[in-house]
Design a protein around this motif. Sequence first.
Motif, PDB file in Angstrom:
ATOM      1  N   ARG A 197      -5.831  16.873  25.653  1.00 16.70           N
ATOM      2  CA  ARG A 197      -6.647  16.640  24.457  1.00 16.70           C
ATOM      3  C   ARG A 197      -6.913  17.931  23.707  1.00 16.70           C
ATOM      4  NH1 ARG A 197     -11.575  14.931  25.095  1.00 16.70           N
ATOM      5  NH2 ARG A 197     -11.900  15.153  27.318  1.00 16.70           N
ATOM      6  N   GLN A 207       0.896  12.827  15.367  1.00 12.92           N
ATOM      7  CA  GLN A 207      -0.162  11.946  14.877  1.00 12.92           C
ATOM      8  C   GLN A 207       0.121  11.552  13.422  1.00 12.92           C
ATOM      9  OE1 GLN A 207      -4.189  13.621  14.550  1.00 12.92           O
ATOM     10  NE2 GLN A 207      -4.699  12.233  16.214  1.00 12.92           N
ATOM     11  N   LEU A 476      -2.482   6.638  31.128  1.00 14.93           N
ATOM     12  CA  LEU A 476      -3.128   7.054  32.379  1.00 14.93           C
ATOM     13  C   LEU A 476      -2.737   6.154  33.542  1.00 14.93           C
ATOM     14  CD1 LEU A 476      -6.721   8.006  31.211  1.00 14.93           C
ATOM     15  CD2 LEU A 476      -4.577   9.135  30.768  1.00 14.93           C
TER      16      LEU A 476
ATOM     17  N   GLY B 172      -6.988   8.830  16.401  1.00 22.04           N
ATOM     18  CA  GLY B 172      -5.598   8.943  15.976  1.00 22.04           C
ATOM     19  C   GLY B 172      -4.862   7.607  16.001  1.00 22.04           C
ATOM     20  N   GLN B 177      -8.466   3.063  13.514  1.00 24.24           N
ATOM     21  CA  GLN B 177      -8.364   3.115  12.054  1.00 24.24           C
ATOM     22  C   GLN B 177      -8.639   1.755  11.426  1.00 24.24           C
ATOM     23  OE1 GLN B 177      -4.564   5.077  11.558  1.00 24.24           O
ATOM     24  NE2 GLN B 177      -5.368   6.847  12.657  1.00 24.24           N
ATOM     25  N   LYS B 200     -16.218  13.429  13.413  1.00 25.16           N
ATOM     26  CA  LYS B 200     -15.489  14.689  13.589  1.00 25.16           C
ATOM     27  C   LYS B 200     -16.352  15.718  14.335  1.00 25.16           C
ATOM     28  CE  LYS B 200     -12.743  18.219  12.718  1.00 25.16           C
ATOM     29  NZ  LYS B 200     -11.519  18.399  13.482  1.00 25.16           N
ATOM     30  N   THR B 205     -12.667  13.366  21.327  1.00 30.82           N
ATOM     31  CA  THR B 205     -11.420  12.702  20.950  1.00 30.82           C
ATOM     32  C   THR B 205     -10.556  12.410  22.174  1.00 30.82           C
ATOM     33  OG1 THR B 205     -11.454  13.915  18.887  1.00 30.82           O
ATOM     34  CG2 THR B 205      -9.367  12.924  19.519  1.00 30.82           C
ATOM     35  N   TYR B 206     -10.116  11.179  22.308  1.00 31.25           N
ATOM     36  CA  TYR B 206      -9.174  10.825  23.384  1.00 31.25           C
ATOM     37  C   TYR B 206      -7.882  10.327  22.777  1.00 31.25           C
ATOM     38  CZ  TYR B 206     -13.071  11.536  26.463  1.00 31.25           C
ATOM     39  OH  TYR B 206     -14.104  12.121  27.129  1.00 31.25           O
ATOM     40  N   GLN B 207      -6.804  10.280  23.611  1.00 31.22           N
ATOM     41  CA  GLN B 207      -5.520   9.922  23.004  1.00 31.22           C
ATOM     42  C   GLN B 207      -5.390   8.432  22.731  1.00 31.22           C
ATOM     43  OE1 GLN B 207      -5.681  11.238  26.232  1.00 31.22           O
ATOM     44  NE2 GLN B 207      -3.755  10.938  27.317  1.00 31.22           N
ATOM     45  N   ASN B 208      -6.124   7.589  23.456  1.00 28.58           N
ATOM     46  CA  ASN B 208      -6.063   6.155  23.187  1.00 28.58           C
ATOM     47  C   ASN B 208      -7.253   5.440  23.832  1.00 28.58           C
ATOM     48  OD1 ASN B 208      -5.381   5.895  25.954  1.00 28.58           O
ATOM     49  ND2 ASN B 208      -3.229   6.227  25.464  1.00 28.58           N
ATOM     50  N   ILE B 210      -7.443   3.446  26.383  1.00 33.15           N
ATOM     51  CA  ILE B 210      -7.494   3.485  27.850  1.00 33.15           C
ATOM     52  C   ILE B 210      -8.087   4.800  28.328  1.00 33.15           C
ATOM     53  CG2 ILE B 210      -6.078   3.473  29.947  1.00 33.15           C
ATOM     54  CD1 ILE B 210      -4.197   1.552  28.499  1.00 33.15           C
ATOM     55  N   ALA B 211      -7.653   5.890  27.706  1.00 33.97           N
ATOM     56  CA  ALA B 211      -8.188   7.198  28.091  1.00 33.97           C
ATOM     57  C   ALA B 211      -9.682   7.261  27.800  1.00 33.97           C
ATOM     58  CB  ALA B 211      -7.445   8.299  27.342  1.00 33.97           C
ATOM     59  N   LYS B 214     -11.506   5.157  30.470  1.00 30.21           N
ATOM     60  CA  LYS B 214     -11.529   5.796  31.793  1.00 30.21           C
ATOM     61  C   LYS B 214     -12.447   7.014  31.807  1.00 30.21           C
ATOM     62  CE  LYS B 214      -7.311   4.033  33.792  1.00 30.21           C
ATOM     63  NZ  LYS B 214      -6.022   4.291  34.422  1.00 30.21           N
ATOM     64  N   GLU B 220     -17.396  11.246  32.128  1.00 29.49           N
ATOM     65  CA  GLU B 220     -17.137  12.423  31.288  1.00 29.49           C
ATOM     66  C   GLU B 220     -17.910  12.327  29.984  1.00 29.49           C
ATOM     67  OE1 GLU B 220     -13.044  13.321  30.243  1.00 29.49           O
ATOM     68  OE2 GLU B 220     -12.479  12.597  32.226  1.00 29.49           O
ATOM     69  N   ILE B 342      -9.931  14.909  10.481  1.00 29.93           N
ATOM     70  CA  ILE B 342      -9.591  14.272  11.761  1.00 29.93           C
ATOM     71  C   ILE B 342      -8.078  14.215  11.927  1.00 29.93           C
ATOM     72  CG2 ILE B 342      -9.749  12.115  13.061  1.00 29.93           C
ATOM     73  CD1 ILE B 342     -12.450  11.724  11.408  1.00 29.93           C
TER      74      ILE B 342
END
Lengths: 507, 343
Positions: A197, A207, A476, B172, B177, B200, B205-208, B210-211, B214, B220, B342
């Motif tokens: 990240r 992106q 993940l 992202g 969005q 912002k 920020t996570y990649q998706n 699921i992340a 989790k 976290e 962003i």
Amino acid sequence: MPASSKNPAALLAATLVAVLTVLPLVVVTSKGLSLGWDQASEFLLRPRIAELLRHTGALMALTLPATLVIGVGAAWLVERTSLPYAGVWRMLLLAPLAVPAFVSSYAWISWQPGLSGLGGAVLVTTLAYYPFVYLPVAAMLRRLDGADEDVARSLGLTPTRAALRTVLPRLRPAICGGGLLVALHLLAEYGVLEMMRYQTFTTAILQQYAVGFSDAAGSLLALVLLVLCVGVLGLEVGARGRTRVARIGSGAQGEPPRARLGRWTVPSLLGLTALVALALAVPLVMVVRWLAVGVQDSAIDVGHLLTVTASTIGLAVAGGLGALLAALPGAWLLSRHRTATSIVLERATFVASSLPGVVVGLALVTLTVSWFRPAYQTIGVLLLAYVILFVPRAMVSLRAGLATAPPELSEAARSLRLGGPATFARVVLPLALPSFLTGFVLVALAVSTELTATLLLAPTGTDTLALAFWASSDELDYVGAAPYAALMIALCVPLTLLLRRQIVEER
Amino acid sequence: MTVRRRTVISALLALTASTTLAACGGGDEEYKADPASLQIYSAQHHEITDAWARAFTAKTGIKTQVRSGKDSSMGHQIVEEGASSPADVFLTENSPAMTVVERARLLAPVDATTRAQVPAAMTPSSNAWLAIAARSTVMVYNPDKLPADQLPTSLMDLAEPEWKDKWGAAPGGADFQAIVAGMLAQKGEAATASWLKGLKDGSKTYQNNIATMKAVNAGEVPAGIIYHYYWYRDQAGNKDGTQNTRLHYFKNQDPGAFVSLSAGGVLKSSKKPQQAQAFLKFVTSPEGQKILADSKSMEYAVGNGVASDAALPPLASLQAPPVDPFTLNSDQVTRLMTDAGIL
């Protein structure tokens, strides 16, 4: 086909290859500037770009010195000190090269999920990239003549100062070369940073692609990335300097003195053990652990695994052959006529060595969707990307190989009435074959772990180990990703063995 | 010696040549647009699209080929391909990507009999496409880090300073969005822009999705904004990613109760318009919707009279804000997110 006089076919082919490799630059630039100057500058002069620059800069500022210190230190310990089991360490320190950086990142983040952001990114990239410095420095240390150090000591310098004054300056090209590789890899890195990240230009480009496909904004970001790469290349040229490294004349080479470690032996061993444990044991143990979970739950789809491995190997072989063929005309010209033209053609292909995969991928998507529609979404374009990205690796090996088959031999063959092709097949090829194979393996292995260009260009239905691994690890799903990670590591082991030769054989 | 070397070389060359041929052959087999097949461009989960495509072929004998991608990039891809796009049908996860194609005037109107298979509120006023599934916005939270009595009443609250670093999201991705597009349609540009600024500065920020989920589960970050089905899917499985979490529904027609429609449309340029319409009709028919409901994807079925998975709270109970999906504008969202730094 004359073997040593001017050869228009080879010149034409070499020019074509050079044009192809420069093509992504042209596409990205023209697409990026298609917005018009005002809009482009507005896009580039905003806080987000400054933030990406800061991130990229911070990563470089921390990782680069770390890899240099670790790489040079480890090489010196192994090659120039009384360190026990030097041969074993030589192998172990190179072994992280067999673990793709994004696989190592997967291992770390699945073990320590809190390890994200700059800290995690620096840790993983340092451990994955220090061999780029270690390898050339170790090779250089083995090659250097010890006599200079003796002379320096006979003039009254202490051993340490003698080494600093005579050895260090000569290592400069190796250190700079390794540092350059690390820096270019950092600029192009995607998998590690996405997983940690930590956003840089490469993650931002992907992106942007997800949001707008092949729009101008993505190309502008790619353009900035390219400028950074060129900047790094320029810095390296400056830092390398003009120190003469080669020895003049032949003669017996003095065995360089080895420093007695004495009471530093144990700390050195502990340090190297920690390094190898972090760089190698963590990824291997984690991959095996997730693999075991998968086997236990019988969650491994062996059929799919085999298909993916087969298509990865297929692409790797095709990419390797393609890059060899593309490199051949230029390397041939260079080994036969070292003219200004052939040097320019060669340098042009080296521009590609600084191109991140994501830039080439984006450029080829834009190019084919707008102008070469029949080629769009085909395997051919993906292979073209591999050739553009990896032609320098083939070129380096081919040049060395062709140098072992000097023109005089070809001329002799021709005086015995062999034709051009027969001369090539019977004289040049047998002599140069080992280096052809080295070039081929280097490219094939790079292809089999390539991620960003493959993400953008792979036609639907083509799945590679890197893509399948990424799809699972991005969600993940550590268990699902493990078999692909294990196979990629297995495929990369030959590379490490091949590179080890580079250190050992030079003497 | 020379002879032996030459044999070795030719053997090597033959080996590599045959491997290459085999590799290329394999590649061709896997994907090349087959003119006889219906070309489905899909950003939906490929398991569901594949299930629909297989069942459709079994029922009608019409061959299908699926190309998968992501919402926004695939939408823009179709626009760039324009009238020569190989696509016959386009399926998305969220409707804004479909609107991109619609605004480029590339969609043919959906047959009225097909539209009659889903509630009127599930089709845009333009009739250019229709919903094929639905997903709800939720807040996933970790009760150890965020007691239930401190939950926000509105998604808009998260931009406030007291929420700084207490929530995560995957801005992202197309899912997030779409949520922002819903907010934009409901609250207007100024409110959305300032909310994005809060995102912002104050979110992780996570990649998706699921992340994000989790990370909340691992403590976290106390809370995250995701779609409901990731949580229900994990709950239906081994609960690895959700055991320490609960869901919070904003309800009250809040932007945080936004229900996003997965969309299906037929391309105007399709050379098989009838088969393409037939596919869309099949997907939204009780039979097609049952395939979705039984797929364990945990998305909502949208077909009239078709029940979603029993584990889900009924769609009507979520009190989603009324938004005409036709107005959801992903290009404006992209611009606002770019302005906020962003993207």
